[in-house]
Design a protein around this motif. Structure first.
Motif, mmCIF file in Angstrom:
data_model
loop_
_atom_site.group_PDB
_atom_site.id
_atom_site.type_symbol
_atom_site.label_atom_id
_atom_site.label_comp_id
_atom_site.label_asym_id
_atom_site.label_seq_id
_atom_site.Cartn_x
_atom_site.Cartn_y
_atom_site.Cartn_z
ATOM 1 N N MET A 1 0.840 -1.189 0.000
ATOM 2 C CA MET A 1 0.000 0.000 0.000
ATOM 3 C C MET A 1 0.877 1.242 0.000
ATOM 4 O O MET A 1 1.773 1.374 0.805
ATOM 5 C CB MET A 1 -0.908 -0.019 1.231
ATOM 6 C CG MET A 1 -1.770 1.213 1.351
ATOM 7 S SD MET A 1 -2.833 1.179 2.800
ATOM 8 C CE MET A 1 -1.708 1.756 4.034
ATOM 9 N N SER A 2 0.616 2.135 -0.874
ATOM 10 C CA SER A 2 1.333 3.397 -0.935
ATOM 11 C C SER A 2 0.813 4.329 0.155
ATOM 12 O O SER A 2 -0.376 4.334 0.476
ATOM 13 C CB SER A 2 1.107 4.028 -2.314
ATOM 14 O OG SER A 2 1.495 5.370 -2.291
ATOM 15 N N THR A 3 1.685 5.146 0.720
ATOM 16 C CA THR A 3 1.250 6.093 1.742
ATOM 17 C C THR A 3 0.374 7.184 1.143
ATOM 18 O O THR A 3 -0.293 7.889 1.867
ATOM 19 C CB THR A 3 2.459 6.719 2.457
ATOM 20 O OG1 THR A 3 3.279 7.354 1.470
ATOM 21 C CG2 THR A 3 3.245 5.700 3.223
ATOM 22 N N LYS A 4 0.367 7.298 -0.183
ATOM 23 C CA LYS A 4 -0.446 8.311 -0.839
ATOM 24 C C LYS A 4 -1.841 7.798 -1.201
ATOM 25 O O LYS A 4 -2.653 8.542 -1.704
ATOM 26 C CB LYS A 4 0.257 8.826 -2.090
ATOM 27 C CG LYS A 4 1.520 9.595 -1.768
ATOM 28 C CD LYS A 4 2.119 10.190 -3.008
ATOM 29 C CE LYS A 4 3.363 10.973 -2.654
ATOM 30 N NZ LYS A 4 3.900 11.686 -3.793
ATOM 31 N N SER A 5 -2.123 6.541 -0.951
ATOM 32 C CA SER A 5 -3.441 6.000 -1.258
ATOM 33 C C SER A 5 -4.489 6.671 -0.386
ATOM 34 O O SER A 5 -4.243 7.010 0.766
ATOM 35 C CB SER A 5 -3.473 4.494 -1.009
ATOM 36 O OG SER A 5 -2.603 3.838 -1.889
ATOM 37 N N THR A 6 -5.669 6.862 -0.946
ATOM 38 C CA THR A 6 -6.767 7.467 -0.206
ATOM 39 C C THR A 6 -7.971 6.527 -0.207
ATOM 40 O O THR A 6 -8.030 5.570 -0.973
ATOM 41 C CB THR A 6 -7.184 8.806 -0.833
ATOM 42 O OG1 THR A 6 -7.667 8.573 -2.149
ATOM 43 C CG2 THR A 6 -6.033 9.793 -0.857
ATOM 44 N N CYS A 7 -8.918 6.824 0.653
ATOM 45 C CA CYS A 7 -10.107 5.982 0.764
ATOM 46 C C CYS A 7 -10.847 5.864 -0.575
ATOM 47 O O CYS A 7 -11.400 4.812 -0.881
ATOM 48 C CB CYS A 7 -11.034 6.523 1.841
ATOM 49 S SG CYS A 7 -10.370 6.271 3.505
ATOM 50 N N LEU A 8 -10.847 6.899 -1.372
ATOM 51 C CA LEU A 8 -11.505 6.864 -2.680
ATOM 52 C C LEU A 8 -10.993 5.716 -3.540
ATOM 53 O O LEU A 8 -11.738 5.144 -4.321
ATOM 54 C CB LEU A 8 -11.274 8.191 -3.409
ATOM 55 C CG LEU A 8 -11.805 8.248 -4.825
ATOM 56 C CD1 LEU A 8 -12.815 9.356 -4.960
ATOM 57 C CD2 LEU A 8 -10.679 8.429 -5.801
ATOM 58 N N GLU A 9 -9.757 5.328 -3.357
ATOM 59 C CA GLU A 9 -9.138 4.278 -4.167
ATOM 60 C C GLU A 9 -9.336 2.880 -3.590
ATOM 61 O O GLU A 9 -8.853 1.906 -4.148
ATOM 62 C CB GLU A 9 -7.634 4.559 -4.287
ATOM 63 C CG GLU A 9 -7.341 5.888 -4.942
ATOM 64 C CD GLU A 9 -5.922 6.356 -4.700
ATOM 65 O OE1 GLU A 9 -5.357 6.066 -3.625
ATOM 66 O OE2 GLU A 9 -5.383 7.021 -5.590
ATOM 67 N N CYS A 10 -10.064 2.773 -2.478
ATOM 68 C CA CYS A 10 -10.243 1.495 -1.782
ATOM 69 C C CYS A 10 -11.559 0.825 -2.176
ATOM 70 O O CYS A 10 -12.585 1.489 -2.327
ATOM 71 C CB CYS A 10 -10.209 1.726 -0.279
ATOM 72 S SG CYS A 10 -10.373 0.213 0.699
#
Length: 73
Positions: free
Chosen positions: A1-10
């Motif tokens: 998981m990238s630290t830049k991932s956001t909930c929108l991408e989940c």
């Protein structure tokens, strides 16, 4: 998981199960949270339960949210 991932991408971030008014504001229900109606911001930093949604779903979500923001302007 990238630290830049956001909930929108989940994959657990669900606009379908969210009150329409909250969805328009960029919030959606996290299917991993036990509380019904608990919403998470699209821009929130992804949690340890993050599971990437397919690129098409994430793009469609972003486009829908951008469209909602344009409608309020």
């Amino acid at each position: 998981m990238s630290t830049k991932s956001t909930c929108l991408e989940c994959t657990h971030w669900s606009l379908k199960d969210t009150d329409r008014g909250m969805a328009r504001l960029g919030f959606a229900r996290c299917l991993k949270k036990k509380l019904p109606g608990h919403t998470t911001s699209a821009e929130a930093v992804a949690c340890p339960r993050f599971a990437a949604a397919d690129a098409g779903a994430a793009t469609a979500r972003r486009e829908w949210l951008d469209k909602q923001n344009g409608a309020r302007a």
